[in-house]
Design an enzyme around this catalytic site. Structure first.
Site, PDB file in Angstrom:
ATOM      1  N   ARG A 182      30.989   4.452 -70.088  1.00 38.18           N
ATOM      2  CA  ARG A 182      32.318   4.751 -69.546  1.00 38.18           C
ATOM      3  C   ARG A 182      32.958   3.428 -69.153  1.00 38.18           C
ATOM      4  NH1 ARG A 182      32.249   9.016 -71.719  1.00 38.18           N
ATOM      5  NH2 ARG A 182      32.403  11.078 -70.799  1.00 38.18           N
ATOM      6  N   HIS A 215      37.220   5.050 -78.166  1.00 38.75           N
ATOM      7  CA  HIS A 215      36.305   6.101 -77.680  1.00 38.75           C
ATOM      8  C   HIS A 215      35.811   6.980 -78.841  1.00 38.75           C
ATOM      9  CE1 HIS A 215      35.156   8.468 -73.832  1.00 38.75           C
ATOM     10  NE2 HIS A 215      34.357   8.834 -74.812  1.00 38.75           N
TER      11      HIS A 215
END
Ligand code: NAP
Ligand code: GLV
Length: 309
Positions: free
Chosen positions: A224, A272
């Site tokens: 993350r 991502h």
């Protein structure tokens, strides 16, 4: 049983139909802010709006349509006593291992430098690195990190792994806990972060962590964005302490157009995609978890709220 599904964007109806086909015994409905509450027994969702849990007050369990649960845990409307289950691999670990091997091999073999040279029609051979001198450290050894570590071992790299609890993995030197972090980093020429975002891991890749690594090391983040302190990474890149980075996740996504990572010559940005959610594998796993929960059988992948993952 009644199941409410939420998935952001235009795929909501397709995901709902697919889950309904897998659970013919259930009433499966897509979340709509305009519809009356379903009185759902179960919710399957990725980053649902807080109103969903404000309106559904008979929910027995939540099935997170992602591996990472920080957004679900942050919802103020989700009653803490309701169990949350997360995706376990569901087709993502193989993708993650592919991404990490590409990132590490590209750096280790200087393919990024050769691409730059080729653009200038420049023929110049660089001194090759030796694998024995290029240990790769994997932060997090769960579903994602375990797959990454095993793949890097298969590629012949010396591999080190760091986790909260010690994991014996074949071919991987194991480090654990806060005290194990500095020695782990000190021997890693490259790191791949696959950690979940928790109170303990937020900002863990900061100035101190980069300084603990050998000078000229390489950083890959697929966990993350908030694991990394962006300003500290930029500073380490500018000083040469970190020589390059491949980043897939960011504190703000999409990465803002004016963020320095976009144009930094030694940073590669991907949007991502290191391991995208595979719809059919994810919903098959969730359908099985819902059935097992409903029958009162043990269900794997329960999130521990205290640990944060
Ligand atoms: P997981 O199976 O729960 O594994 C998490 C690992 O992190 C475990 O090994 C755990 O240690 C370790 N860990 C957690 N907190 C720690 C701490 N404070 N110190 C040291 N180690 C710690 O999770 P996963 O399925 O591998 O997924 C990991 C994360 O990857 C997700 O949370 C998500 O953020 C990210 N992800 C990203 C993408 C993408 O496309 N970019 C896709 C999927 C997942 P223990 O083994 O000791 O518990
Ligand atoms: C994706 O980032 C996930 O957490 O599954």
């Amino acid at each position: 049983m009644r199941v409410l599904l939420y998935f952001p964007g235009s795929a909501l109806q397709r995901w709902t139909s697919a889950l309904a086909a897998l659970l013919p015994e259930a009433e499966v409905r897509a979340w709509s802010a305009d519809a009356a509450p379903l009185d759902a027994d179960y919710v399957a969702a990725f980053r649902p709006p807080p109103e969903l849990f404000a309106r559904e007050n008979r929910v027995r369990a939540v099935f997170n349509l992602a591996a990472g649960v920080e957004a679900m845990l942050a919802l103020p409307t989700l009653e803490p006593s309701i169990p949350i289950y997360r995706l376990e691999d569901a087709g993502m670990a193989e993708q993650m291992a592919d991404y990490a091997s590409y990132a590490v091999l590209r750096w280790y073999r200087d393919f990024d430098v050769y691409a730059g040279q080729a653009a200038r029609s420049e023929w110049k051979q660089l001194k090759p690195r030796r694998k024995a001198d290029f240990a790769v450290g994997v932060l997090g050894l769960g579903e994602m990190g375990g797959a990454v570590a095993r793949r890097l071992v298969a590629l012949g790299f010396p591999v080190r792994g760091w986790s909260r609890t010690r994991h014996p993995l074949k071919g991987v030197s194991a480090f654990a806990g806060p005290d194990g972090l500095a020695p782990f980093l000190a021997g890693s020429s490259a790191i791949v972060a696959t950690l979940p975002l928790t109170a303990e891991t937020r900002g863990i890749l900061d100035r101190r962590a980069f300084a603990a690594m050998p000078a000229g090391s390489f950083v890959v983040n697929v966990g993350r964005g908030d694991l990394v302190v962006d300003t500290d990474l930029l500073e380490a890149l500018d000083s040469g302490q970190v020589a390059g980075a491949m980043l897939d996740v960011f504190a703000t996504e999409p990465l803002p157009a004016d963020h320095p990572f976009w144009h930094h010559p030694r940073v590669t940005v991907t949007p991502h995609v290191s391991a995208v959610t595979v719809r059919d594998a994810s919903l098959a796993q969730v359908a099985e978890k819902i059935r097992r929960f409903d029958r009162g059988e043990p269900v794997t992948g329960r999130v521990d709220r205290d640990r944060g993952y």
